[in-house]
Design a protein around this motif. Structure first.
Motif, PDB file in Angstrom:
ATOM      1  N   LYS A   1       4.907  12.670  -0.437  1.00 10.26           N
ATOM      2  CA  LYS A   1       5.217  11.243  -0.577  1.00 10.26           C
ATOM      3  C   LYS A   1       3.961  10.373  -0.478  1.00 10.26           C
ATOM      4  CE  LYS A   1       9.795  11.505  -0.734  1.00 10.26           C
ATOM      5  NZ  LYS A   1      10.595  10.982  -1.865  1.00 10.26           N
ATOM      6  N   ALA A   2       2.788  10.968  -0.626  1.00 11.14           N
ATOM      7  CA  ALA A   2       1.541  10.237  -0.418  1.00 11.14           C
ATOM      8  C   ALA A   2       1.426   9.011  -1.318  1.00 11.14           C
ATOM      9  CB  ALA A   2       0.349  11.166  -0.641  1.00 11.14           C
ATOM     10  N   ALA A   3       1.940   9.099  -2.540  1.00 13.51           N
ATOM     11  CA  ALA A   3       1.809   7.989  -3.487  1.00 13.51           C
ATOM     12  C   ALA A   3       2.964   6.997  -3.408  1.00 13.51           C
ATOM     13  CB  ALA A   3       1.705   8.539  -4.913  1.00 13.51           C
ATOM     14  N   SER A   4       3.953   7.267  -2.564  1.00 11.76           N
ATOM     15  CA  SER A   4       5.124   6.398  -2.474  1.00 11.76           C
ATOM     16  C   SER A   4       4.825   5.153  -1.633  1.00 11.76           C
ATOM     17  CB  SER A   4       6.301   7.158  -1.851  1.00 11.76           C
ATOM     18  OG  SER A   4       6.667   8.262  -2.660  1.00 11.76           O
ATOM     19  N   TYR A   5       5.489   4.061  -1.994  1.00 14.95           N
ATOM     20  CA  TYR A   5       5.344   2.814  -1.240  1.00 14.95           C
ATOM     21  C   TYR A   5       6.463   2.722  -0.196  1.00 14.95           C
ATOM     22  CZ  TYR A   5       1.752   1.325  -4.473  1.00 14.95           C
ATOM     23  OH  TYR A   5       0.583   1.242  -5.186  1.00 14.95           O
ATOM     24  N   PRO A   6       6.247   1.967   0.875  1.00 13.80           N
ATOM     25  CA  PRO A   6       7.250   1.886   1.944  1.00 13.80           C
ATOM     26  C   PRO A   6       8.658   1.562   1.458  1.00 13.80           C
ATOM     27  CG  PRO A   6       5.213   0.910   2.697  1.00 13.80           C
ATOM     28  CD  PRO A   6       5.007   1.242   1.244  1.00 13.80           C
ATOM     29  N   ALA A   7       8.800   0.702   0.459  1.00 14.62           N
ATOM     30  CA  ALA A   7      10.131   0.332  -0.026  1.00 14.62           C
ATOM     31  C   ALA A   7      10.895   1.507  -0.604  1.00 14.62           C
ATOM     32  CB  ALA A   7      10.010  -0.772  -1.081  1.00 14.62           C
ATOM     33  N   HIS A   8      10.176   2.555  -0.981  1.00 13.69           N
ATOM     34  CA  HIS A   8      10.809   3.741  -1.565  1.00 13.69           C
ATOM     35  C   HIS A   8      10.951   4.875  -0.559  1.00 13.69           C
ATOM     36  CE1 HIS A   8       8.908   1.898  -5.355  1.00 13.69           C
ATOM     37  NE2 HIS A   8      10.185   1.564  -5.324  1.00 13.69           N
ATOM     38  N   LEU A   9      10.703   4.580   0.702  1.00 16.25           N
ATOM     39  CA  LEU A   9      10.830   5.567   1.765  1.00 16.25           C
ATOM     40  C   LEU A   9      11.961   5.165   2.704  1.00 16.25           C
ATOM     41  CD1 LEU A   9       7.051   5.979   2.702  1.00 16.25           C
ATOM     42  CD2 LEU A   9       8.415   7.524   1.272  1.00 16.25           C
TER      43      LEU A   9
ATOM     44  N   ALA B   1      -2.971  14.482   7.640  1.00 19.66           N
ATOM     45  CA  ALA B   1      -2.070  13.829   8.595  1.00 19.66           C
ATOM     46  C   ALA B   1      -0.659  13.711   8.025  1.00 19.66           C
ATOM     47  CB  ALA B   1      -2.602  12.448   8.970  1.00 19.66           C
ATOM     48  N   LEU B   2      -0.532  13.359   6.749  1.00 24.56           N
ATOM     49  CA  LEU B   2       0.792  13.284   6.127  1.00 24.56           C
ATOM     50  C   LEU B   2       1.447  14.660   6.077  1.00 24.56           C
ATOM     51  CD1 LEU B   2       0.136  10.754   3.228  1.00 24.56           C
ATOM     52  CD2 LEU B   2       1.694  10.427   5.162  1.00 24.56           C
ATOM     53  N   ASP B   3       0.646  15.681   5.855  1.00 26.06           N
ATOM     54  CA  ASP B   3       1.180  17.048   5.835  1.00 26.06           C
ATOM     55  C   ASP B   3       1.733  17.424   7.207  1.00 26.06           C
ATOM     56  OD1 ASP B   3       1.715  19.486   4.474  1.00 26.06           O
ATOM     57  OD2 ASP B   3      -0.069  20.392   5.365  1.00 26.06           O
ATOM     58  N   ARG B   4       1.090  16.958   8.267  1.00 29.70           N
ATOM     59  CA  ARG B   4       1.548  17.264   9.631  1.00 29.70           C
ATOM     60  C   ARG B   4       2.928  16.689   9.901  1.00 29.70           C
ATOM     61  NH1 ARG B   4      -2.696  16.324  14.394  1.00 29.70           N
ATOM     62  NH2 ARG B   4      -0.910  17.134  15.546  1.00 29.70           N
ATOM     63  N   VAL B   5       3.252  15.579   9.241  1.00 28.09           N
ATOM     64  CA  VAL B   5       4.565  14.953   9.459  1.00 28.09           C
ATOM     65  C   VAL B   5       5.530  15.260   8.315  1.00 28.09           C
ATOM     66  CG1 VAL B   5       3.547  13.116  10.862  1.00 28.09           C
ATOM     67  CG2 VAL B   5       3.918  12.730   8.421  1.00 28.09           C
ATOM     68  N   GLY B   6       5.144  16.202   7.452  1.00 31.18           N
ATOM     69  CA  GLY B   6       6.037  16.657   6.389  1.00 31.18           C
ATOM     70  C   GLY B   6       6.175  15.706   5.220  1.00 31.18           C
TER      71      GLY B   6
ATOM     72  N   LEU C   1       0.834  -1.204   0.000  1.00 27.82           N
ATOM     73  CA  LEU C   1       0.000   0.000   0.000  1.00 27.82           C
ATOM     74  C   LEU C   1       0.865   1.250   0.000  1.00 27.82           C
ATOM     75  CD1 LEU C   1      -2.746  -0.904   2.658  1.00 27.82           C
ATOM     76  CD2 LEU C   1      -2.862  -1.151   0.167  1.00 27.82           C
ATOM     77  N   SER C   2       0.390   2.293  -0.666  1.00 28.35           N
ATOM     78  CA  SER C   2       1.093   3.577  -0.657  1.00 28.35           C
ATOM     79  C   SER C   2       1.041   4.189   0.740  1.00 28.35           C
ATOM     80  CB  SER C   2       0.441   4.539  -1.655  1.00 28.35           C
ATOM     81  OG  SER C   2      -0.862   4.899  -1.194  1.00 28.35           O
ATOM     82  N   ALA C   3       1.828   5.239   0.939  1.00 25.50           N
ATOM     83  CA  ALA C   3       1.810   5.933   2.226  1.00 25.50           C
ATOM     84  C   ALA C   3       0.395   6.396   2.566  1.00 25.50           C
ATOM     85  CB  ALA C   3       2.773   7.123   2.191  1.00 25.50           C
ATOM     86  N   LEU C   4      -0.280   6.996   1.584  1.00 26.13           N
ATOM     87  CA  LEU C   4      -1.645   7.480   1.841  1.00 26.13           C
ATOM     88  C   LEU C   4      -2.591   6.330   2.160  1.00 26.13           C
ATOM     89  CD1 LEU C   4      -3.665   9.783   1.953  1.00 26.13           C
ATOM     90  CD2 LEU C   4      -3.987   9.558  -0.516  1.00 26.13           C
ATOM     91  N   SER C   5      -2.471   5.235   1.439  1.00 31.40           N
ATOM     92  CA  SER C   5      -3.361   4.090   1.701  1.00 31.40           C
ATOM     93  C   SER C   5      -3.102   3.480   3.068  1.00 31.40           C
ATOM     94  CB  SER C   5      -3.201   3.035   0.604  1.00 31.40           C
ATOM     95  OG  SER C   5      -3.643   3.525  -0.639  1.00 31.40           O
ATOM     96  N   ASN C   6      -1.830   3.446   3.494  1.00 35.70           N
ATOM     97  CA  ASN C   6      -1.525   2.981   4.843  1.00 35.70           C
ATOM     98  C   ASN C   6      -2.202   3.861   5.889  1.00 35.70           C
ATOM     99  OD1 ASN C   6       0.536   0.682   5.527  1.00 35.70           O
ATOM    100  ND2 ASN C   6       1.288   1.552   3.601  1.00 35.70           N
ATOM    101  N   VAL C   7      -2.189   5.163   5.656  1.00 32.44           N
ATOM    102  CA  VAL C   7      -2.768   6.104   6.626  1.00 32.44           C
ATOM    103  C   VAL C   7      -4.287   6.021   6.633  1.00 32.44           C
ATOM    104  CG1 VAL C   7      -3.037   8.561   7.181  1.00 32.44           C
ATOM    105  CG2 VAL C   7      -0.789   7.666   6.535  1.00 32.44           C
TER     106      VAL C   7
END
Length: 255
Positions: free
Chosen positions: A141-149, A132-137, A104-110
């Motif tokens: 990266k909303a569309a990024s997957y964990p492997a790319h973070l 929420a993602l904006d709060r953590v900066g 799942l993407s970062a946004l989908s995880n959230v």
């Protein structure tokens, strides 16, 4: 009634009384009494095996206490009739491991809990997730997957996932211990910002500088008990208990 007056009469956010927990013959928690006030950041220190993480896990019922009572904003946490899923919506938890879904993407995880637990439609959940993602900066990266973070970014996504549910208190269990040293600062900066925005927080960590700079109160645990507590200045500069003194001496010059 003003907000200050409302807060003055409101119950503490989290109250723990007489908390006990054993694993087999080992009593890991030996009668913990702890109160966390609204908007307070309480930092918990102690050696490995002192019961810090078990205490946190009992607070949101990941571990079942053997004895004692816990309340969240005056509502019971312990007891057979408590809706644990409802409870966990109000008590966010961030672990040492990021526990993100790799597919799942970062946004989908959230947004997963927003859609599955709160039952929100996708557009509303995604709007809240982006906030929420904006709060953590990490909105970019909303569309990024964990492997790319990076590890630090993954932990910030995990924080955003908890924040999206708008909890009353956030529990942090060694949130930076799995990170490379150069990535720790970004996670601590997010936690510092949460503190500035009034989030109530109970933090287990060995990040001593963060404890000095951000905590309202520092608690030292050893062998399943709270040995000593006070302001950061009291605990770090003039600890009273010999066990606290010994522990802090090992960390002098670190963090």
């Amino acid at each position: 009634m003003t907000q200050a007056a409302q807060e003055a009469v409101a119950p503490p956010t989290l109250v723990v009384r007489g908390l006990r927990k054993s694993f087999g013959s080992e009593e890991v928690l030996q009668g913990i009494d702890l109160t966390v006030a609204r908007r307070e950041l309480v930092f918990v220190l102690g050696p490995s095996g002192s019961g810090k993480s078990t205490m946190l896990r009992c607070c949101n019922r990941l571990e079942e206490p053997d004895a004692g009572e816990i309340t969240l904003e005056g509502d019971p946490v312990t007891g057979p009739k408590v809706d644990v899923n409802q409870l966990r919506r109000r008590m966010g938890m961030v672990f040492q491991a990021f526990n993100l879904y790799p597919h799942l993407s970062a946004l989908s995880n959230v947004t997963l809990a927003l859609r599955k637990v709160r039952g929100l439609p996708r557009p509303e959940a995604e709007a809240m997730g982006l906030t929420a993602l904006d709060r953590v900066g990490l909105k970019a990266k909303a569309a990024s997957y964990p492997a790319h973070l990076s590890g630090g970014q993954q932990q910030r996504v995990a924080i955003a996932r908890a924040l999206a549910l708008e909890p009353s208190v956030m529990l942090f269990d060694e949130p930076t211990s799995a990170l490379d040293p150069e990535l720790v600062g970004d996670v601590l900066a997010v936690m510092q910002d949460m503190k500035a925005q009034g989030m109530t927080m109970l933090v287990v960590s060995h990040e001593m500088k963060f404890a000095r700079d951000a905590a309202d109160r520092v608690i030292f645990m050893d062998a399943g008990r709270i040995v000593e507590q006070g302001t950061p200045e009291q605990i770090f500069e003039t600890p009273h208990h010999e066990r606290t003194q010994t522990f802090l001496a090992r960390f002098s010059g670190r963090g």
